[in-house]
Enzyme design. Structure first.
Site, PDB file in Angstrom:
ATOM      1  N   ASP A 183       5.943   0.102 -12.001  1.00  0.00           N
ATOM      2  CA  ASP A 183       6.444   0.358 -13.353  1.00  0.00           C
ATOM      3  C   ASP A 183       6.182  -0.851 -14.255  1.00  0.00           C
ATOM      4  O   ASP A 183       5.814  -0.706 -15.431  1.00  0.00           O
ATOM      5  CB  ASP A 183       7.952   0.675 -13.311  1.00  0.00           C
ATOM      6  CG  ASP A 183       8.237   1.873 -12.414  1.00  0.00           C
ATOM      7  OD1 ASP A 183       7.483   2.852 -12.490  1.00  0.00           O
ATOM      8  OD2 ASP A 183       9.202   1.811 -11.621  1.00  0.00           O
ATOM      9  N   HIS A 210      13.465   4.351 -10.322  1.00  0.00           N
ATOM     10  CA  HIS A 210      12.031   4.663 -10.253  1.00  0.00           C
ATOM     11  C   HIS A 210      11.796   6.168 -10.261  1.00  0.00           C
ATOM     12  O   HIS A 210      11.334   6.748  -9.272  1.00  0.00           O
ATOM     13  CB  HIS A 210      11.390   4.009  -9.021  1.00  0.00           C
ATOM     14  CG  HIS A 210       9.921   4.314  -8.916  1.00  0.00           C
ATOM     15  ND1 HIS A 210       8.991   3.831  -9.811  1.00  0.00           N
ATOM     16  CD2 HIS A 210       9.220   5.100  -8.062  1.00  0.00           C
ATOM     17  CE1 HIS A 210       7.796   4.291  -9.501  1.00  0.00           C
ATOM     18  NE2 HIS A 210       7.902   5.074  -8.435  1.00  0.00           N
TER      19      HIS A 210
HETATM   20  N1  LIG Z   1       7.418   3.231  -5.237  1.00  0.00           N
HETATM   21  C1  LIG Z   1       6.373   3.594  -5.936  1.00  0.00           C
HETATM   22  O1  LIG Z   1       6.145   3.079  -7.034  1.00  0.00           O
HETATM   23  C2  LIG Z   1       5.419   4.612  -5.413  1.00  0.00           C
HETATM   24  C3  LIG Z   1       5.740   5.357  -4.319  1.00  0.00           C
HETATM   25  N2  LIG Z   1       4.861   6.274  -3.804  1.00  0.00           N
HETATM   26  C4  LIG Z   1       5.291   7.024  -2.620  1.00  0.00           C
HETATM   27  O2  LIG Z   1       4.685   6.470  -1.452  1.00  0.00           O
HETATM   28  C5  LIG Z   1       4.655   7.470  -0.421  1.00  0.00           C
HETATM   29  C6  LIG Z   1       3.299   7.492   0.273  1.00  0.00           C
HETATM   30  O3  LIG Z   1       2.304   7.891  -0.614  1.00  0.00           O
HETATM   31  P1  LIG Z   1       0.762   8.022  -0.132  1.00  0.00           P
HETATM   32  O4  LIG Z   1       0.358   6.835   0.647  1.00  0.00           O
HETATM   33  O5  LIG Z   1      -0.024   8.417  -1.309  1.00  0.00           O
HETATM   34  O6  LIG Z   1       0.886   9.265   0.869  1.00  0.00           O
HETATM   35  P2  LIG Z   1      -0.118   9.665   2.067  1.00  0.00           P
HETATM   36  O7  LIG Z   1       0.255  11.035   2.500  1.00  0.00           O
HETATM   37  O8  LIG Z   1      -1.516   9.388   1.685  1.00  0.00           O
HETATM   38  O9  LIG Z   1       0.273   8.626   3.207  1.00  0.00           O
HETATM   39  C7  LIG Z   1       1.519   8.634   3.818  1.00  0.00           C
HETATM   40  C8  LIG Z   1       1.358   8.166   5.236  1.00  0.00           C
HETATM   41  O10 LIG Z   1       2.655   8.173   5.836  1.00  0.00           O
HETATM   42  C9  LIG Z   1       2.458   8.554   7.182  1.00  0.00           C
HETATM   43  N3  LIG Z   1       3.697   8.981   7.791  1.00  0.00           N
HETATM   44  C10 LIG Z   1       4.332  10.177   7.710  1.00  0.00           C
HETATM   45  N4  LIG Z   1       5.432  10.170   8.499  1.00  0.00           N
HETATM   46  C11 LIG Z   1       5.489   8.949   9.065  1.00  0.00           C
HETATM   47  C12 LIG Z   1       6.376   8.338   9.977  1.00  0.00           C
HETATM   48  N5  LIG Z   1       7.442   8.968  10.460  1.00  0.00           N
HETATM   49  N6  LIG Z   1       6.119   7.067  10.347  1.00  0.00           N
HETATM   50  C13 LIG Z   1       5.048   6.410   9.860  1.00  0.00           C
HETATM   51  N7  LIG Z   1       4.174   6.943   9.009  1.00  0.00           N
HETATM   52  C14 LIG Z   1       4.398   8.188   8.617  1.00  0.00           C
HETATM   53  C15 LIG Z   1       1.406   9.650   7.129  1.00  0.00           C
HETATM   54  O11 LIG Z   1       0.817   9.848   8.399  1.00  0.00           O
HETATM   55  C16 LIG Z   1       0.446   9.079   6.102  1.00  0.00           C
HETATM   56  O12 LIG Z   1      -0.584   8.324   6.698  1.00  0.00           O
HETATM   57  C17 LIG Z   1       5.022   8.789  -1.111  1.00  0.00           C
HETATM   58  O13 LIG Z   1       6.373   9.086  -0.841  1.00  0.00           O
HETATM   59  C18 LIG Z   1       4.842   8.475  -2.583  1.00  0.00           C
HETATM   60  O14 LIG Z   1       5.630   9.277  -3.424  1.00  0.00           O
HETATM   61  C19 LIG Z   1       3.632   6.459  -4.352  1.00  0.00           C
HETATM   62  C20 LIG Z   1       3.254   5.719  -5.451  1.00  0.00           C
HETATM   63  C21 LIG Z   1       4.129   4.786  -6.109  1.00  0.00           C
HETATM   64  O1  LIG Z   2       4.632   9.513  -9.315  1.00  0.00           O
HETATM   65  C1  LIG Z   2       4.659   9.541  -8.068  1.00  0.00           C
HETATM   66  O2  LIG Z   2       4.965  10.526  -7.406  1.00  0.00           O
HETATM   67  C2  LIG Z   2       4.320   8.291  -7.343  1.00  0.00           C
HETATM   68  C3  LIG Z   2       5.039   7.172  -7.976  1.00  0.00           C
HETATM   69  O3  LIG Z   2       6.196   6.904  -7.705  1.00  0.00           O
HETATM   70  C4  LIG Z   2       4.385   6.467  -9.080  1.00  0.00           C
HETATM   71  O4  LIG Z   2       3.157   6.581  -9.258  1.00  0.00           O
HETATM   72  O5  LIG Z   2       5.095   5.773  -9.826  1.00  0.00           O
END
Ligand SMILES: NC(=O)C1=CN([C@@H]2O[C@H](COP(=O)(O)OP(=O)(O)OC[C@H]3O[C@@H](n4cnc5c(N)ncnc54)[C@H](O)[C@@H]3O)[C@@H](O)[C@H]2O)C=CC1
Ligand SMILES: O=C([O-])CC(=O)C(=O)O
Length: 348
Positions: A183, A210
């Site tokens: 953010d 967030h």
């Molecule tokens: N805090 C923030 O600003 C942001 C948060 N996110 C969040 O981050 C998370 C991940 O996003 P991506 O990497 O794009 O998803 P993705 O689906 O590409 O990767 C997620 C990974 O987590 C793994 N996974 C699932 N269950 C698991 C477990 N029990 N133990 C270990 N690994 C496990 C999957 O196998 C996969 O490799 C989502 O919840 C998304 O909303 C995404 C962008 C920004």
């Molecule tokens: O928007 C989403 O789902 C992933 C996230 O938290 C971000 O990009 O800030």
């Protein structure tokens, strides 16, 4: 198959002769502290580029990559980079303990991302359980680690983690962080583009939570100050920051949410945590932490990082009328998300 495992303890020191890319640099006569960082969800869209960026961080001696599958390949790939950190890949629950053992920082991007039309809260059903089980393992295998929570909905997953740690008797509020750095990264980029100043000089605090309106950028406190932003400009910048995640989700059209910018933001925040652990002074970042600066038990604001994690949670500072209104509007949603997380952790 997994790569060689290097166990480490923060107390141990080893000589380092490499030139450092970021952070404080050490000469060949100094010692560089050992730090183990674990990434849970390391084979995912965020996990892979985050693993790459962490491999480049000279403060890390051991990088542990855990996922339910596919981490041996990611670890083998990243391990060939000629930088300091020793890389090990762990796949499957039976290897989670070893992956976490001795970690100083655990970064959690495990879980499902949004598709167009979904809110972050729509991810709760799946991600709440994932976060709960990973935090149960953290409490067991590395109870003193700093935890950087990326998995959404952060407004609920951080309270879930806190409850799990409380139940295990390991909770230390200084060590649990919701990563809201993306953010701040967005607010800086959008502000610099509008005001036409070099983005490297820009700082904008982002407070609250967030998700949607709970993300409250404080453009009245942006540096460098700009005198030519209208109220409408500030509203538009605020909205774009709040909707930044959705902008990416829609552009990716079903192929997930922000991964590359998030990996960058996660790397910036983890680097700040590492610098704090290593005693570098005046490390300040925004993060969603346990807080008493409002009437909500968790809130994002600027925090000073030190040898034990959070050393100081800063107040909000002077707010414009528009920001004050935004603060009041976000509270009911943020309160409900926090309560949902607490309730889940205590029910299941
Ligand atoms: N805090 C923030 O600003 C942001 C948060 N996110 C969040 O981050 C998370 C991940 O996003 P991506 O990497 O794009 O998803 P993705 O689906 O590409 O990767 C997620 C990974 O987590 C793994 N996974 C699932 N269950 C698991 C477990 N029990 N133990 C270990 N690994 C496990 C999957 O196998 C996969 O490799 C989502 O919840 C998304 O909303 C995404 C962008 C920004
Ligand atoms: O928007 C989403 O789902 C992933 C996230 O938290 C971000 O990009 O800030």
């Amino acid at each position: 198959m997994k790569a060689a495992v290097l166990r480490s303890s923060r107390a141990a020191l080893r000589p380092c002769t490499c030139r450092h890319l970021v952070g404080r640099s050490y000469s060949s006569t100094e010692s560089s502290p050992e730090s183990k960082v674990a990434i849970l969800g390391a084979a995912g869209g965020i996990g892979q580029p985050l693993a790459l960026l962490m491999k480049l961080n000279p403060l890390i001696s051991s990088l542990s990559l855990y996922d339910i599958a596919n981490t041996p390949g990611v670890a083998a790939d990243v391990s060939h980079i000629n930088s300091r950190a020793q890389v090990a890949g762990y796949a499957g629950e039976e290897q989670l303990g070893e992956a976490l053992d001795g970690s100083d920082i655990v970064i959690i991007p495990a879980g499902v991302p949004r598709k167009p039309g979904m809110t972050r809260d729509d991810l709760f059903k799946i991600n709440a359980g994932i976060v709960k089980s990973l935090c149960t393992a953290i409490a067991k295998y590395c109870p003193n680690a700093l935890v950087n929570m990326i998995s959404n909905p952060v407004n609920s997953t951080v309270p879930i983690a806190a409850e799990v740690f409380k139940k295990a008797g390991t909770f230390d509020e200084r060590k649990l962080f919701g990563v809201t750095t993306l953010d701040v990264v967005r607010a800086k980029t959008f502000y610099a583009g509008k005001v036409k100043v070099p983005v490297a000089e820009v700082n904008v605090p982002v407070v609250g939570g967030h998700a949607g309106i709970t993300i409250l950028p404080l453009f009245s406190q942006a540096a460098p100050k700009s005198s030519n932003l209208s109220d409408d400009d500030i509203k538009a910048l605020t909205k774009r920051t709040q909707d930044g995640g959705t902008e990416v989700v829609e552009a990716k059209a079903g192929k997930g949410s922000a991964t590359l910018s998030m990996a960058y933001a996660g790397a910036v925040f983890a680097d700040a945590c590492l610098k704090g652990l290593n005693g570098v002074p005046d490390i300040v970042e925004c993060s969603f932490v346990q807080s008493s600066i409002t009437d909500l038990p968790f809130f994002a604001s600027k925090v000073r990082l030190g040898k034990n994690g959070v050393e100081e949670v800063f107040g909000l500072g002077p707010l414009s009328d528009y920001e004050q209104q935004g603060l009041e509007s976000l509270k009911p949603e943020l309160k409900a998300s926090i309560e949902k997380g607490v309730e889940f952790a205590n029910q299941n």
